[in-house]
Design an enzyme around this catalytic site. Structure first.
Site, mmCIF file in Angstrom:
data_model
loop_
_atom_site.group_PDB
_atom_site.id
_atom_site.type_symbol
_atom_site.label_atom_id
_atom_site.label_comp_id
_atom_site.label_asym_id
_atom_site.label_seq_id
_atom_site.Cartn_x
_atom_site.Cartn_y
_atom_site.Cartn_z
ATOM 1 C CB CYS A 1 -0.825 -0.064 1.277
ATOM 2 S SG CYS A 1 -1.900 1.510 1.412
ATOM 3 C CB CYS B 1 -0.731 2.397 5.788
ATOM 4 S SG CYS B 1 -1.319 0.934 5.299
ATOM 5 C CB CYS C 1 -4.764 -1.185 1.920
ATOM 6 S SG CYS C 1 -3.426 -1.288 3.397
ATOM 7 C CB CYS D 1 -4.998 2.211 5.598
ATOM 8 S SG CYS D 1 -4.576 2.371 3.703
ATOM 9 C CG ASP E 1 19.372 -5.766 -14.499
ATOM 10 O OD1 ASP E 1 19.058 -6.797 -14.901
ATOM 11 O OD2 ASP E 1 19.543 -5.497 -13.218
#
Ligand SMILES: [Zn+2]
Length: 415
Positions: A198, A201, A220, A223, A339
């Site tokens: 999230c 949070c 989430c 939260c 990469d």
């Protein structure tokens, strides 16, 4: 509208057009970047001036922005000519060129690089912003996803504008949620690795498949951030608008990904007063976007070009590709990212059972990945060798950025 510009801006706009035309005439590309650079050199406020008095939509996201910009411009084209940057020149130079080359339109639809959304917002004062998705663009830039979500969130907060946003991408939802008004579109998300945590949070994001088997609800675990209810949804071949009307979407672009891009375009156009039924025939006229999706006939083959720039893009390309012999081409030059370890984040299993050829600077890295994934393949040294090795008929060619440009050049610059 151009006659209202101050003298310096008029000169700058004229120079932009002139330099772009010269660049095109001398075979140096479409000239929008160099033209815009010259214009901004003469008048640094040129973008702001050219955008003033127009109704502007901005389109941004990691994947699909060139296609969605094209579809949105087609949809808003119902109202009259639209200024746009259809070839992906999505920085200020490209925006200046797009507006200078179409000085008298009432509407503009601009593709914007994710990092430049604040700048484009300040200069163009958009009425609508479309937020498609946010995933890593190259491994080198993986840590930036949350940073860009924060940048977008700060950009839309407190501004008087409408955001059209993908309800299926937690990063986009968190960013768009700060806006005054949002239309949520169930545009889908294939790639979850960059939104496992999230952005509000730091807790884990939990995903639960919907009862109907298609959409995935997410929330989430720490939260209140959760998937908002979408006003625009997709149902197989159709888009369903906020009033519940079903619109069959017949595109000449492949895959569910592009139907989702069409849904975003319809939702943006609706904010300008365009009805889906009026826009849909125009969406069907889009057959190729900056060379992508174009089917080119060559030596008995019908080759379709698909661009995949990052892990999410590869998953989308597999969704768009038909069950046909497939060439995968991977380079690792500067624009591609150096990469290639991201190859191990992508599941190539959808290609099992197809005839697969590989090519490009990093074909061997790709070969290792395919072997681990149980996909049989043959290595070829060039695009020409690949064509010679393929049976007649449909061929899908999926390539990352510089490899895509190489193939396009070999096919004589497909438009
Ligand atoms: Zn949270």
């Amino acid at each position: 509208m151009s006659t209202q510009l101050p003298l310096r801006a008029r000169l700058a706009a004229t120079a932009t057009r002139g330099v772009a035309a010269f660049s095109r005439a001398t075979g140096r590309g479409d000239g929008s970047v160099i033209g815009g650079r010259v214009g901004l050199g003469i008048d640094p406020r040129l973008l702001r001036r050219l955008a003033a008095n127009r109704q502007v939509a901005l389109v941004s996201g990691t994947n699909g922005k060139t296609t969605t910009t094209r579809l949105t411009a087609a949809a808003i084209g119902v109202l009259g000519p639209v200024a746009s940057n259809p070839f992906g020149a999505n920085l200020p130079n490209g925006h200046v060129s797009a507006l200078a080359l179409a000085p008298d339109t009432d509407h503009a639809v601009l593709e914007v690089d994710e990092h430049y959304l604040p700048h484009a917002c300040d200069a163009a004062q958009p009425r609508v912003i479309a937020m498609l998705n946010l995933t890593r663009d190259q491994l080198d830039r993986a840590m930036e996803v949350a940073m860009i979500a924060k940048l977008w969130r700060d950009t839309v907060r407190g501004r008087h504008l409408h955001v059209v946003a993908n309800a299926d991408d937690p990063m986009v939802v968190w960013a768009a949620d700060a806006a005054e008004e949002v239309s949520w579109v169930a545009a889908g998300q294939r790639w979850h690795d960059d939104s496992a945590v999230c952005p509000e949070c730091g807790s884990a994001i939990e995903r639960v498949p919907h009862a109907n088997g298609t959409a995935i609800h997410w929330r989430c675990t720490g939260c209140a951030l959760a998937r908002p209810k979408a006003q625009w949804t997709l149902d197989d071949e159709a888009v369903i608008d906020p009033d519940g009307n079903r619109h069959d979407v017949k595109l000449n672009l492949p895959g569910r990904v592009n139907r989702a891009n069409a849904a975003m375009a319809l939702a943006v156009a609706a904010r300008f007063g365009v009805r889906p039924n009026d826009a849909l025939p125009r969406l069907a006229e889009v057959t190729s976007v900056a060379g992508r999706y174009a089917v080119v006939e060559r030596d008995g083959k019908a080759i379709r070009l698909l661009l995949a720039k990052n892990p999410a893009g590869w998953l989308e390309a597999f969704d768009m590709a038909e069950q046909a012999p497939t060439l995968l081409c991977i380079n690792a030059r500067d624009p591609d990212g150096l990469d290639t370890s991201w190859l191990f984040d992508v599941d190539f299993a959808p290609l099992r059972g197809r005839r697969v050829l590989i090519s490009g600077d990093r074909a061997y890295d790709l070969g290792v990945r395919l072997a681990v994934n149980g996909v049989d393949f043959v290595h070829v040294r060039s695009f020409t060798d690949a064509l010679a090795a393929m049976p007649d008929g449909r061929v899908e060619a999926i390539a990352n950025y510089t490899a895509f440009q190489q193939i396009r050049a070999e096919l004589n610059r497909v438009d």
